[in-house]
Design a protein around this motif. Structure first.
Motif, PDB file in Angstrom:
ATOM      1  N   HIS A 223      -8.427  25.439  87.471  1.00  0.00           N
ATOM      2  CA  HIS A 223      -7.473  26.184  88.283  1.00  0.00           C
ATOM      3  C   HIS A 223      -7.586  27.661  87.917  1.00  0.00           C
ATOM      4  O   HIS A 223      -8.067  28.021  86.845  1.00  0.00           O
ATOM      5  CB  HIS A 223      -6.039  25.693  88.041  1.00  0.00           C
ATOM      6  CG  HIS A 223      -5.554  25.935  86.648  1.00  0.00           C
ATOM      7  ND1 HIS A 223      -5.900  25.112  85.602  1.00  0.00           N
ATOM      8  CD2 HIS A 223      -4.794  26.925  86.126  1.00  0.00           C
ATOM      9  CE1 HIS A 223      -5.354  25.580  84.486  1.00  0.00           C
ATOM     10  NE2 HIS A 223      -4.691  26.677  84.778  1.00  0.00           N
ATOM     11  N   ASP A 224      -7.143  28.522  88.824  1.00  0.00           N
ATOM     12  CA  ASP A 224      -7.165  29.973  88.598  1.00  0.00           C
ATOM     13  C   ASP A 224      -8.546  30.432  88.118  1.00  0.00           C
ATOM     14  O   ASP A 224      -8.662  31.181  87.150  1.00  0.00           O
ATOM     15  CB  ASP A 224      -6.095  30.380  87.589  1.00  0.00           C
ATOM     16  CG  ASP A 224      -4.688  30.083  88.090  1.00  0.00           C
ATOM     17  OD1 ASP A 224      -4.488  30.071  89.315  1.00  0.00           O
ATOM     18  OD2 ASP A 224      -3.801  29.854  87.254  1.00  0.00           O
ATOM     19  N   ILE A 225      -9.578  29.973  88.814  1.00  0.00           N
ATOM     20  CA  ILE A 225     -10.943  30.301  88.418  1.00  0.00           C
ATOM     21  C   ILE A 225     -11.276  31.728  88.846  1.00  0.00           C
ATOM     22  O   ILE A 225     -11.165  32.081  90.013  1.00  0.00           O
ATOM     23  CB  ILE A 225     -11.943  29.306  89.031  1.00  0.00           C
ATOM     24  CG1 ILE A 225     -11.591  27.886  88.584  1.00  0.00           C
ATOM     25  CG2 ILE A 225     -13.368  29.656  88.631  1.00  0.00           C
ATOM     26  CD1 ILE A 225     -11.566  27.688  87.093  1.00  0.00           C
ATOM     27  N   GLY A 226     -11.713  32.534  87.876  1.00  0.00           N
ATOM     28  CA  GLY A 226     -12.063  33.915  88.174  1.00  0.00           C
ATOM     29  C   GLY A 226     -13.533  34.109  88.493  1.00  0.00           C
ATOM     30  O   GLY A 226     -13.894  34.998  89.258  1.00  0.00           O
ATOM     31  N   SER A 227     -14.394  33.275  87.918  1.00  0.00           N
ATOM     32  CA  SER A 227     -15.835  33.385  88.181  1.00  0.00           C
ATOM     33  C   SER A 227     -16.508  32.039  87.942  1.00  0.00           C
ATOM     34  O   SER A 227     -15.987  31.178  87.230  1.00  0.00           O
ATOM     35  CB  SER A 227     -16.470  34.459  87.291  1.00  0.00           C
ATOM     36  OG  SER A 227     -16.421  34.073  85.923  1.00  0.00           O
ATOM     37  N   VAL A 228     -17.681  31.884  88.564  1.00  0.00           N
ATOM     38  CA  VAL A 228     -18.492  30.681  88.414  1.00  0.00           C
ATOM     39  C   VAL A 228     -19.855  31.113  87.885  1.00  0.00           C
ATOM     40  O   VAL A 228     -20.450  32.059  88.410  1.00  0.00           O
ATOM     41  CB  VAL A 228     -18.654  29.945  89.750  1.00  0.00           C
ATOM     42  CG1 VAL A 228     -19.563  28.730  89.586  1.00  0.00           C
ATOM     43  CG2 VAL A 228     -17.293  29.516  90.285  1.00  0.00           C
ATOM     44  N   ALA A 229     -20.344  30.429  86.867  1.00  0.00           N
ATOM     45  CA  ALA A 229     -21.635  30.785  86.279  1.00  0.00           C
ATOM     46  C   ALA A 229     -22.567  29.576  86.307  1.00  0.00           C
ATOM     47  O   ALA A 229     -22.184  28.482  85.876  1.00  0.00           O
ATOM     48  CB  ALA A 229     -21.453  31.276  84.846  1.00  0.00           C
ATOM     49  N   LEU A 230     -23.778  29.787  86.823  1.00  0.00           N
ATOM     50  CA  LEU A 230     -24.839  28.787  86.728  1.00  0.00           C
ATOM     51  C   LEU A 230     -25.678  29.169  85.516  1.00  0.00           C
ATOM     52  O   LEU A 230     -26.403  30.176  85.530  1.00  0.00           O
ATOM     53  CB  LEU A 230     -25.694  28.769  87.994  1.00  0.00           C
ATOM     54  CG  LEU A 230     -25.164  27.909  89.149  1.00  0.00           C
ATOM     55  CD1 LEU A 230     -23.858  28.451  89.678  1.00  0.00           C
ATOM     56  CD2 LEU A 230     -26.196  27.823  90.268  1.00  0.00           C
ATOM     57  N   VAL A 231     -25.564  28.391  84.446  1.00  0.00           N
ATOM     58  CA  VAL A 231     -26.221  28.704  83.181  1.00  0.00           C
ATOM     59  C   VAL A 231     -27.660  28.191  83.229  1.00  0.00           C
ATOM     60  O   VAL A 231     -27.906  26.995  83.421  1.00  0.00           O
ATOM     61  CB  VAL A 231     -25.449  28.070  82.006  1.00  0.00           C
ATOM     62  CG1 VAL A 231     -26.141  28.398  80.687  1.00  0.00           C
ATOM     63  CG2 VAL A 231     -24.012  28.570  81.999  1.00  0.00           C
ATOM     64  N   LEU A 232     -28.623  29.134  83.029  1.00  0.00           N
ATOM     65  CA  LEU A 232     -30.041  28.790  83.098  1.00  0.00           C
ATOM     66  C   LEU A 232     -30.765  29.010  81.777  1.00  0.00           C
ATOM     67  O   LEU A 232     -31.836  28.431  81.559  1.00  0.00           O
ATOM     68  CB  LEU A 232     -30.727  29.633  84.190  1.00  0.00           C
ATOM     69  CG  LEU A 232     -30.076  29.571  85.573  1.00  0.00           C
ATOM     70  CD1 LEU A 232     -30.757  30.550  86.515  1.00  0.00           C
ATOM     71  CD2 LEU A 232     -30.152  28.160  86.120  1.00  0.00           C
ATOM     72  N   GLY A 233     -30.207  29.857  80.921  1.00  0.00           N
ATOM     73  CA  GLY A 233     -30.845  30.140  79.634  1.00  0.00           C
ATOM     74  C   GLY A 233     -30.331  29.240  78.531  1.00  0.00           C
ATOM     75  O   GLY A 233     -30.022  28.063  78.753  1.00  0.00           O
ATOM     76  N   ALA A 234     -30.214  29.812  77.318  1.00  0.00           N
ATOM     77  CA  ALA A 234     -29.704  29.043  76.188  1.00  0.00           C
ATOM     78  C   ALA A 234     -28.241  28.692  76.442  1.00  0.00           C
ATOM     79  O   ALA A 234     -27.492  29.483  77.024  1.00  0.00           O
ATOM     80  CB  ALA A 234     -29.838  29.862  74.906  1.00  0.00           C
TER      81      ALA A 234
END
Length: 280
Positions: free
Chosen positions: A250-261
């Motif tokens: 809830h109350d998500i400020g950003s979404v990150a697709l993690v590709l590195g470490a």
């Protein structure tokens, strides 16, 4: 008759009254006249009612009936009028209650109804950007996909930073709310081996998805939001929240697709192509 000494004749329409409309004497006189008019109207109505009763009594007597039936009839009519008033009041209460119940029902339906799904192609560079360290060679762009385009991340080489890490994330801002949604779908393909999705809430709170394995053909990966691990930032790093305190994203400020470490190893370079991110 001449006014006696010390007395003053009152006049409503004298020039002095027009010049002084707020004179207390004028207000008093107007009020007295209004009361007299009301009293005359009440007397007129009472007289009409008395005349009506007399006519009814005379009619009853001419028919050989008891003239006191007029009083009984008046009481009966008043009782019927009172009953009609009560009926109208009850009907008004029923209508008001029905309207209130309908409003509550509509609000409940709106609140309980599942929110509309939303979709993002990740091609809007004003909302999506690539975050990496200076040692890593990578780029975020759009590449052809049939008649359209898809979001693409090229990673030529991971490089360690001064902390021994090689972070690369495709980060989206200003996305619709995740609250009350249940599933997330990511349609992707690539030569990178893995990707993980992180939903960032407050600075010290996030939700981390299971790791997704990519293939070189297009595939839609479906995750329930319940499968995301709820974490908080503690002094020693990110820790899983106790089961009794876990909440859905809830109350998500950003979404990150993690590709590195730590998702892909240091020697695992490649590309990632994404057609859509759907939340429903």
């Amino acid at each position: 008759m001449l006014p006696r000494p010390g007395m003053q004749r009152l006049s409503v329409n004298t020039p002095s009254a027009a010049m002084h409309p707020t004179d207390p004497t004028d207000d008093l006189l107007r009020t007295a006249l209004d009361l007299a008019a009301r009293r005359d109207r009440v007397r007129a109505v009472a007289g009409e009612q008395a005349t009506s009763r007399a006519l009814v009594r005379e009619t009853l007597e001419s028919l050989g009936l008891d003239p006191t039936l007029a009083l009984d009839a008046e009481h009966h009519l008043e009782a019927r009028r009172a009953q009609r008033r009560r009926t109208r009041e009850r009907a008004g209460l029923i209508v008001t209650g029905g309207i209130a119940a309908a409003i509550v029902a509509v609000v409940a339906i709106v609140m309980l109804r599942a929110p509309d799904p939303w979709s993002d192609s990740l091609t809007d560079t004003t909302r999506w950007s690539l975050v990496k360290n200076d040692e890593t060679s990578a780029a975020f762009t759009r590449t052809p996909d049939g008649p359209g385009e898809v979001a693409t991340v090229f990673i030529d080489d991971f490089g360690k930073d001064d902390r021994g890490q090689w972070p690369v994330e495709l980060v989206g801002q200003s996305l619709p709310d995740f609250a009350r949604h249940e599933q997330l779908h990511l349609e992707a393909q690539g030569t990178l081996k893995r990707v993980r999705i992180v939903l960032n809430g407050a600075p010290d709170e996030r939700w981390v998805s299971p790791t997704l394995t990519l293939g070189e053909t297009w595939q839609t990966h479906t995750l329930t939001l319940r499968s995301f691990e709820h974490q908080r930032l503690e002094r020693r790093g990110w820790d899983d929240v106790r089961r009794s305190e876990r909440r859905l994203p809830h109350d998500i400020g950003s979404v990150a697709l993690v590709l590195g470490a730590p998702v892909n190893s240091l020697d695992r370079a490649g590309a990632l192509r994404i057609r859509s991110l759907v939340v429903e």
